[in-house]
Design an enzyme around this catalytic site. Structure first.
Site, mmCIF file in Angstrom:
data_model
loop_
_atom_site.group_PDB
_atom_site.id
_atom_site.type_symbol
_atom_site.label_atom_id
_atom_site.label_comp_id
_atom_site.label_asym_id
_atom_site.label_seq_id
_atom_site.Cartn_x
_atom_site.Cartn_y
_atom_site.Cartn_z
ATOM 1 N N CYS A 258 -62.143 -43.815 9.406
ATOM 2 C CA CYS A 258 -61.057 -42.894 9.262
ATOM 3 C C CYS A 258 -60.359 -42.810 10.599
ATOM 4 O O CYS A 258 -59.218 -43.364 10.836
ATOM 5 C CB CYS A 258 -61.412 -41.684 8.758
ATOM 6 S SG CYS A 258 -62.102 -41.677 7.325
HETATM 7 N N1 NAD Z 1 -65.785 -42.913 4.382
HETATM 8 C C1 NAD Z 1 -65.040 -41.832 4.667
HETATM 9 O O1 NAD Z 1 -65.726 -40.869 5.444
HETATM 10 C C2 NAD Z 1 -63.746 -41.437 3.983
HETATM 11 C C3 NAD Z 1 -63.452 -40.214 4.089
HETATM 12 C C4 NAD Z 1 -62.309 -39.595 3.603
HETATM 13 C C5 NAD Z 1 -61.180 -40.912 2.903
HETATM 14 N N2 NAD Z 1 -61.852 -42.198 2.989
HETATM 15 C C6 NAD Z 1 -60.833 -43.014 2.517
HETATM 16 O O2 NAD Z 1 -61.105 -43.581 0.977
HETATM 17 C C7 NAD Z 1 -61.041 -44.977 0.785
HETATM 18 C C8 NAD Z 1 -62.323 -45.723 0.645
HETATM 19 O O3 NAD Z 1 -63.147 -45.467 1.833
HETATM 20 P P1 NAD Z 1 -64.653 -45.739 1.643
HETATM 21 O O4 NAD Z 1 -65.302 -45.320 2.923
HETATM 22 O O5 NAD Z 1 -65.434 -45.214 0.268
HETATM 23 O O6 NAD Z 1 -64.795 -47.418 1.587
HETATM 24 P P2 NAD Z 1 -65.814 -48.382 1.122
HETATM 25 O O7 NAD Z 1 -65.590 -49.735 1.696
HETATM 26 O O8 NAD Z 1 -67.273 -47.740 1.490
HETATM 27 O O9 NAD Z 1 -65.762 -48.318 -0.473
HETATM 28 C C9 NAD Z 1 -64.646 -49.186 -1.015
HETATM 29 C C10 NAD Z 1 -65.323 -49.891 -2.187
HETATM 30 O O10 NAD Z 1 -64.091 -50.170 -2.802
HETATM 31 C C11 NAD Z 1 -64.519 -51.929 -3.476
HETATM 32 N N3 NAD Z 1 -63.210 -52.529 -3.564
HETATM 33 C C12 NAD Z 1 -62.600 -53.155 -2.484
HETATM 34 N N4 NAD Z 1 -61.641 -53.840 -3.341
HETATM 35 C C13 NAD Z 1 -61.889 -53.445 -4.387
HETATM 36 C C14 NAD Z 1 -61.147 -53.982 -5.799
HETATM 37 N N5 NAD Z 1 -59.663 -54.728 -5.624
HETATM 38 N N6 NAD Z 1 -61.442 -53.567 -6.985
HETATM 39 C C15 NAD Z 1 -62.617 -52.743 -7.105
HETATM 40 N N7 NAD Z 1 -63.329 -52.131 -5.934
HETATM 41 C C16 NAD Z 1 -62.611 -52.845 -4.667
HETATM 42 C C17 NAD Z 1 -65.343 -52.279 -1.962
HETATM 43 O O11 NAD Z 1 -66.244 -53.534 -2.685
HETATM 44 C C18 NAD Z 1 -66.236 -51.100 -1.718
HETATM 45 O O12 NAD Z 1 -67.454 -50.944 -2.626
HETATM 46 C C19 NAD Z 1 -60.221 -45.405 2.215
HETATM 47 O O13 NAD Z 1 -59.035 -45.040 2.048
HETATM 48 C C20 NAD Z 1 -60.692 -44.530 3.057
HETATM 49 O O14 NAD Z 1 -59.854 -44.126 4.266
HETATM 50 C C21 NAD Z 1 -62.962 -42.289 3.454
#
Ligand code: NAD
Length: 416
Positions: A258
């Site tokens: 983030c």
């Molecule tokens: N990790 C955090 O602490 C956090 C906190 C708040 C917001 N976010 C936001 O949330 C969003 C997701 O973050 P995350 O940490 O969960 O990411 P992550 O990488 O852990 O998970 C994302 C998932 O999406 C999948 N993916 C990618 N492309 C895809 C597609 N076309 N179809 C289906 N699945 C697909 C990936 O395989 C992965 O499993 C981001 O925008 C991030 O900025 C993350």
């Protein structure tokens, strides 16, 4: 009973999937990563905040698949895919647009779609809505669309999805109401804002606020280093002010998915409006300097003890980007280790959450072995359960980048 679809089963999507399944919803999880689908089917969690036991408890109601077609029967679909930066630090909406296109092919009238991924203001209305409308259905009329930012803080137990207020911005009032009805199942407090843009910017403000304040104390730490003042003592004293001050701590730099990434989504968008977001850029620049400052500190500590960095055995404690998790994304430890190795140091590490650091060809070593073998121990990430006071006692020389040895006045400890 509701059926909730979740696209992207990572740090954000998997805990959400489990939360809705716990409330009795049927959950259809979609991810392009077949290994994640297999792990969920086997009841093996790959996210620290979700235990395998919790996954198994909801196994009957949580079905994971790589097939988008299954989403056709969902009442609501939440999009939780990554929103990274491209190599030239511009928003990379690739995964978001790809998943939205795939969803459009199976979108049904009356469905609610909510984007949770962090992104710049305008994404939901200008990028997601038109792609979904390629289905022939109109956003706000035939299906509902909203943005609701994820606020999960991996590793945190005091604030969870349930007791962290959830911000919601709908394309229309009806869209917001639908989203509120859904999230009311898993969140105690909902905060409605007037539009998806306001909700998108809310999330960015939260992260930029942290990034700027961390940069401020990091800059102060570099200054106090020259001035010979203990930055931790100053922060501690300032934090006694009962109003108008909020405590932030210096550290080796910013990590995670983030803080090093999200602010630049706004910077990019702001350019279209002839605004240079200078605070954001400056914060990024200062925070990027920190690994270099930390390595210089290590070099000085060794020098003062009559050693050179070249050939020194440096034992790093904690390589994840934050305490309590094994997440390595953008971890400053990676940069620090690379710089140390580049200067000729022999680096090894201990981290109870990270057994292997494949990108640096290193494996975690047992703590006792690491302490016995190191000329200098470098505390980069302070995981709970690791006894840093003991580490300081048992090591020849310690550089503490997290202020966790503050209680000890010892000649062998140097702090950031
Ligand atoms: N990790 C955090 O602490 C956090 C906190 C708040 C917001 N976010 C936001 O949330 C969003 C997701 O973050 P995350 O940490 O969960 O990411 P992550 O990488 O852990 O998970 C994302 C998932 O999406 C999948 N993916 C990618 N492309 C895809 C597609 N076309 N179809 C289906 N699945 C697909 C990936 O395989 C992965 O499993 C981001 O925008 C991030 O900025 C993350």
């Amino acid at each position: 009973m509701r059926t909730v679809g979740i696209i992207g089963l990572g740090y954000v999507g998997l805990p959400l999937a489990v939360a809705f399944a716990r409330e009795g919803c049927e959950v259809i999880g979609v991810d392009t990563d077949a290994r994640k689908i297999e792990a969920i089917a086997a009841g093996d969690s790959y996210i620290e905040d979700v235990s395998s036991e919790a996954l198994r408890e909801v196994a009957e109601r949580l079905n994971a698949t790589t097939r988008y077609a299954r989403l056709a029967k969902a009442d609501a679909v939440l999009i939780c895919v990554p929103t990274p930066l491209s190599p030239n630090r511009e928003p990379d909406l690739g995964p978001l647009l790809e998943s939205t296109r795939a969803l459009a092919e199976v979108l049904q009238a009356e469905q609610l779609v909510v984007l949770e991924s962090t992104t710049y203001p305008g994404t939901t209305r200008e990028r997601v809505a038109p792609l979904l409308e390629e289905s022939g259905l109109a956003a706000g009329r035939d299906f509902n669309l909203a943005f609701s930012p994820e606020r999960v803080d991996p590793g945190r137990t005091d604030f969870t999805l349930r007791n962290t207020p959830k911000v919601i911005g709908g394309l229309t009032a009806a869209c917001a109401e639908r989203a509120e009805a859904l999230y009311g199942l898993v969140c105690d407090e909902l905060v409605r804002v007037s539009s998806p843009e306001a909700a998108e910017l809310t999330k960015l403000l939260e992260n930029i606020f942290r990034s700027v304040n961390i940069a401020l104390v990091n800059e102060l730490a570099m200054l106090t280093d020259r001035m010979g003042i203990d930055v931790w003592e100053v922060i501690e004293a300032a934090a006694t002010k009962p109003y108008g001050f909020m405590r932030f701590e210096p550290g080796p730099g910013m990590g995670g998915h983030c803080l090093p990434v999200d602010p630049f989504y706004l910077t990019w968008r702001a350019r279209e409006f002839d605004i240079a977001t200078e605070f954001i850029e400056l914060a990024g620049k200062v925070n990027q300097q920190m690994p270099y400052h930390c390595v210089a500190k290590v070099q000085r500590a060794l020098n003062d003890a009559g050693h050179s960095l070249k050939g020194a055995r440096v034992g790093v404690i904690g390589v994840a980007y934050k305490p309590g998790v094994g997440d390595l994304r953008e971890s400053p430890a990676l940069k620090i280790i690379t710089l140390l190795k580049g200067a000729g140091a022999e680096v090894s590490y201990h981290d109870p959450h990270v057994p292997v650091l494949s990108e640096l060809s290193l494996s975690a070593r047992p703590l006792d072995e690491l302490l016995a073998d190191s000329d200098l121990v470098l505390i980069v990430t302070a995981h709970p359960g690791v006894d840093h006071a003991q580490i300081a006692k048992r090591s020849r020389l310690v550089v503490d980048l997290r202020g966790v040895t503050r209680a000890q006045a010892a000649d062998n400890v140097v702090r950031l």
